[in-house]
Every structure is written in structure tokens, then in C-alpha cells.
Write a protein that holds these residues in place. Structure first.
Motif, PDB file in Angstrom:
ATOM      1  N   MET A 128      -7.138 -13.875   7.972  1.00  0.00           N
ATOM      2  CA  MET A 128      -5.837 -14.436   8.352  1.00  0.00           C
ATOM      3  C   MET A 128      -5.867 -15.196   9.680  1.00  0.00           C
ATOM      4  N   GLN A 129      -6.640 -14.720  10.625  1.00  0.00           N
ATOM      5  CA  GLN A 129      -6.617 -15.293  11.975  1.00  0.00           C
ATOM      6  C   GLN A 129      -6.770 -16.821  12.011  1.00  0.00           C
ATOM      7  N   PRO A 130      -7.722 -17.405  11.282  1.00  0.00           N
ATOM      8  CA  PRO A 130      -7.882 -18.855  11.402  1.00  0.00           C
ATOM      9  C   PRO A 130      -6.769 -19.674  10.752  1.00  0.00           C
ATOM     10  N   VAL A 131      -5.953 -19.067   9.891  1.00  0.00           N
ATOM     11  CA  VAL A 131      -4.930 -19.852   9.194  1.00  0.00           C
ATOM     12  C   VAL A 131      -3.526 -19.624   9.744  1.00  0.00           C
ATOM     13  N   LEU A 132      -3.379 -18.719  10.688  1.00  0.00           N
ATOM     14  CA  LEU A 132      -2.057 -18.454  11.247  1.00  0.00           C
ATOM     15  C   LEU A 132      -1.507 -19.668  11.991  1.00  0.00           C
ATOM     16  N   VAL A 133      -0.261 -19.988  11.722  1.00  0.00           N
ATOM     17  CA  VAL A 133       0.453 -21.037  12.437  1.00  0.00           C
ATOM     18  C   VAL A 133       1.832 -20.461  12.797  1.00  0.00           C
ATOM     19  N   PRO A 134       1.863 -19.548  13.773  1.00  0.00           N
ATOM     20  CA  PRO A 134       3.127 -18.896  14.109  1.00  0.00           C
ATOM     21  C   PRO A 134       4.114 -19.869  14.752  1.00  0.00           C
ATOM     22  N   GLN A 135       5.309 -19.912  14.190  1.00  0.00           N
ATOM     23  CA  GLN A 135       6.352 -20.796  14.692  1.00  0.00           C
ATOM     24  C   GLN A 135       7.699 -20.100  14.570  1.00  0.00           C
ATOM     25  N   ALA A 136       8.598 -20.449  15.453  1.00  0.00           N
ATOM     26  CA  ALA A 136       9.954 -19.910  15.383  1.00  0.00           C
ATOM     27  C   ALA A 136      10.922 -20.937  15.930  1.00  0.00           C
ATOM     28  N   VAL A 137      12.147 -20.815  15.510  1.00  0.00           N
ATOM     29  CA  VAL A 137      13.226 -21.647  16.030  1.00  0.00           C
ATOM     30  C   VAL A 137      14.467 -20.774  16.145  1.00  0.00           C
ATOM     31  N   TYR A 138      15.216 -20.983  17.219  1.00  0.00           N
ATOM     32  CA  TYR A 138      16.486 -20.272  17.326  1.00  0.00           C
ATOM     33  C   TYR A 138      17.483 -21.132  18.077  1.00  0.00           C
ATOM     34  N   ALA A 139      18.749 -20.833  17.827  1.00  0.00           N
ATOM     35  CA  ALA A 139      19.823 -21.531  18.520  1.00  0.00           C
ATOM     36  C   ALA A 139      20.995 -20.566  18.682  1.00  0.00           C
ATOM     37  N   GLU A 140      21.699 -20.718  19.775  1.00  0.00           N
ATOM     38  CA  GLU A 140      22.853 -19.880  20.081  1.00  0.00           C
ATOM     39  C   GLU A 140      24.124 -20.703  19.863  1.00  0.00           C
TER      40      GLU A 140
END
Length: 111
Positions: free
Chosen positions: A47-59
Motif C-alpha cells: 500500500m505504501q507506494p500507492v497512497l495518495v492521502p488527500q482531504a478537503v474541508y470547509a466551514e
């Protein structure tokens, strides 16, 4: 509010094999067998080489009316239970996160 985007390199997120074992139901007094520990390790390496962690948030400003209408971000809807839970709140945060499409594909294949 302007959304906040967050992205990290996979190399910045180490695989915590002990935590993976914990979420599989293993405890310190009952650790996984060598075979299971090997599978956890192998999964981390895959899994390590393919991880593309992303997040978005808004208030957003929030309003909850007496008729149980919830309004924020130009959206309005009715929900008795959610209106009760948010009754005293003035803001809401919308949040979405992913570890990437390729990681999701590997998980689906493994299932």
C-alpha cells in the motif's frame, strides 16, 4: 468559506503495523500469529507506494429553524434527528478524505 485542501506524500505516513493489528482485533496480550503479522507487513509494503492521502474541508454558517430545517452552504433540508443534534450549533464543517483510487482498488481486490 474557502475550502482548505490538504495533501501529503505517502512517504510522510508510516505504516503502523501494531495499529493495524489492533484494528484487526489483536491486543498486546494476544498479538497476531507470525503468519498474520507477515500479512500485515506485506500489506503495508504493497500500500505504501500507492497512497495518495488527500482531504478537503470547509466551514459554513449554520441555521436550524423551529420547523427542523437545516441550512448551510446554500443548501436546505429537513431532518428531525439532525436538527435536534445541531440545535445549539452555529457552524458546520464539511469534510472529505481519501487515500487514493489506486489504494481503494487494492483494498477491493483483497476483499
Amino acid at each position: 468559506m474557502t475550502p482548505f485542501f490538504y495533501k501529503r506524500a505517502a512517504s510522510e505516513i508510516p505504516c503502523d503495523e501494531a495499529e493495524a493489528a489492533y484494528y484487526l482485533g489483536y491486543k498486546k496480550i494476544n498479538p497476531p500469529s507470525d503468519d498474520v503479522a507477515g500479512l500485515i507487513h506485506k500489506s503495508c509494503l504493497k500500500m505504501q507506494p500507492v497512497l495518495v492521502p488527500q482531504a478537503v474541508y470547509a466551514e459554513y454558517e449554520l441555521s436550524v429553524s423551529e420547523d427542523e430545517t437545516i441550512s448551510f452552504a446554500d443548501v436546505s433540508f429537513r431532518s428531525k434527528d439532525l436538527a435536534r443534534n445541531l440545535r445549539n450549533c452555529r457552524k458546520v464543517v464539511l469534510f472529505a478524505a481519501t487515500i487514493g483510487a489506486q489504494a481503494d482498488m487494492i483494498i477491493r481486490r483483497a476483499q
